[in-house]
Design a protein around this motif. Structure first.
Motif, PDB file in Angstrom:
ATOM      1  N   MET A   1       0.683  -1.503  -0.487  1.00  0.00           N
ATOM      2  CA  MET A   1      -0.012   0.101  -0.113  1.00  0.00           C
ATOM      3  C   MET A   1       0.930   1.021  -0.409  1.00  0.00           C
ATOM      4  SD  MET A   1      -2.531   1.066   2.924  1.00  0.00           S
ATOM      5  CE  MET A   1      -1.951   0.731   3.982  1.00  0.00           C
ATOM      6  N   THR A   2       0.622   2.261  -0.717  1.00  0.00           N
ATOM      7  CA  THR A   2       1.047   3.410  -0.789  1.00  0.00           C
ATOM      8  C   THR A   2       0.552   4.457  -0.309  1.00  0.00           C
ATOM      9  OG1 THR A   2      -0.011   4.310  -2.266  1.00  0.00           O
ATOM     10  CG2 THR A   2       1.931   2.745  -3.497  1.00  0.00           C
ATOM     11  N   THR A   3       1.358   5.277   0.673  1.00  0.00           N
ATOM     12  CA  THR A   3       1.129   6.350   1.174  1.00  0.00           C
ATOM     13  C   THR A   3       0.562   7.496   0.761  1.00  0.00           C
ATOM     14  OG1 THR A   3       3.529   7.396   2.148  1.00  0.00           O
ATOM     15  CG2 THR A   3       2.941   5.571   3.452  1.00  0.00           C
ATOM     16  N   ARG A   4      -0.359   8.175   1.596  1.00  0.00           N
ATOM     17  CA  ARG A   4      -1.027   9.302   0.719  1.00  0.00           C
ATOM     18  C   ARG A   4      -0.931  10.622   2.023  1.00  0.00           C
ATOM     19  NH1 ARG A   4      -7.264   8.227   0.178  1.00  0.00           N
ATOM     20  NH2 ARG A   4      -7.443   6.877   1.445  1.00  0.00           N
ATOM     21  N   PRO A  56     -11.246   3.091  -5.624  1.00  0.00           N
ATOM     22  CA  PRO A  56      -9.734   1.918  -6.203  1.00  0.00           C
ATOM     23  C   PRO A  56      -9.498   1.475  -4.664  1.00  0.00           C
ATOM     24  CG  PRO A  56      -9.569   4.225  -7.593  1.00  0.00           C
ATOM     25  CD  PRO A  56     -10.587   4.418  -6.119  1.00  0.00           C
ATOM     26  N   LEU A  57      -8.427   0.637  -4.651  1.00  0.00           N
ATOM     27  CA  LEU A  57      -8.431  -0.672  -4.194  1.00  0.00           C
ATOM     28  C   LEU A  57      -7.285   0.187  -3.980  1.00  0.00           C
ATOM     29  CD1 LEU A  57      -8.662  -4.266  -4.924  1.00  0.00           C
ATOM     30  CD2 LEU A  57     -10.146  -2.970  -4.593  1.00  0.00           C
ATOM     31  N   GLU A  58      -6.519   0.323  -4.256  1.00  0.00           N
ATOM     32  CA  GLU A  58      -5.244   1.262  -4.055  1.00  0.00           C
ATOM     33  C   GLU A  58      -4.837   2.597  -2.594  1.00  0.00           C
ATOM     34  OE1 GLU A  58      -5.864   1.498  -7.727  1.00  0.00           O
ATOM     35  OE2 GLU A  58      -5.561  -0.377  -7.511  1.00  0.00           O
ATOM     36  N   GLY A  62     -10.669  -1.003   0.767  1.00  0.00           N
ATOM     37  CA  GLY A  62     -11.101  -2.435   0.490  1.00  0.00           C
ATOM     38  C   GLY A  62     -11.968  -2.270  -0.595  1.00  0.00           C
ATOM     39  N   SER A  63     -13.433  -1.717   0.265  1.00  0.00           N
ATOM     40  CA  SER A  63     -13.962  -1.800  -0.971  1.00  0.00           C
ATOM     41  C   SER A  63     -14.902  -0.852  -0.901  1.00  0.00           C
ATOM     42  CB  SER A  63     -14.887  -2.826  -0.625  1.00  0.00           C
ATOM     43  OG  SER A  63     -15.779  -2.745   0.309  1.00  0.00           O
ATOM     44  N   GLY A  64     -15.331   0.103  -1.703  1.00  0.00           N
ATOM     45  CA  GLY A  64     -17.126   1.528  -1.729  1.00  0.00           C
ATOM     46  C   GLY A  64     -17.720   0.756  -0.876  1.00  0.00           C
ATOM     47  N   LEU A  65     -18.162  -0.541  -0.664  1.00  0.00           N
ATOM     48  CA  LEU A  65     -18.945  -0.585   0.067  1.00  0.00           C
ATOM     49  C   LEU A  65     -18.802  -0.792   1.597  1.00  0.00           C
ATOM     50  CD1 LEU A  65     -21.693  -1.767   0.070  1.00  0.00           C
ATOM     51  CD2 LEU A  65     -20.746  -4.285   0.479  1.00  0.00           C
TER      52      LEU A  65
END
Length: 73
Positions: A1-4, A56-58, A62-65
Motif C-alpha cells: 500500500m502506498t502512503t498518501r 480504487p483498491l489502492e 478495501g472496498s467502496g461498500l
C-alpha cells in the motif's frame, strides 16, 4: 500500500473525531477500518463523482461498500 497525504489533516480530524458515533464494543465481523481513512475515501468518492463500486483498491480501505456502510452508519 502506498502512503498518501491526508486530505483530512490533523486539525480538521481533531474537530471531526468527537462527533463520530462510538463503535460498538462487541461488534460482529472483522475489525473496523480506521474512521479517518474511511472518511478520506468517502470524500474521494464524493469529489471524484465515482460509484462506490469503482473506489480504487489502492486507496487502502478495501472496498467502496465498506465506506458506503460507514457513511450510512
Amino acid at each position: 500500500m502506498t502512503t498518501r497525504p491526508w486530505v483530512v489533516d490533523d486539525d480538521l480530524w481533531a474537530l471531526i473525531e468527537p462527533l463520530r458515533p462510538p463503535w460498538p464494543t462487541r461488534s460482529p465481523g472483522p475489525r473496523p477500518v480506521d474512521d479517518r481513512l474511511c472518511l478520506q475515501d468517502i470524500l474521494y468518492v464524493l469529489h471524484q463523482d465515482v460509484a462506490w463500486q469503482l473506489l480504487p483498491l489502492e486507496l487502502g480501505v478495501g472496498s467502496g461498500l465498506t465506506c458506503w456502510r460507514r457513511l450510512d452508519r
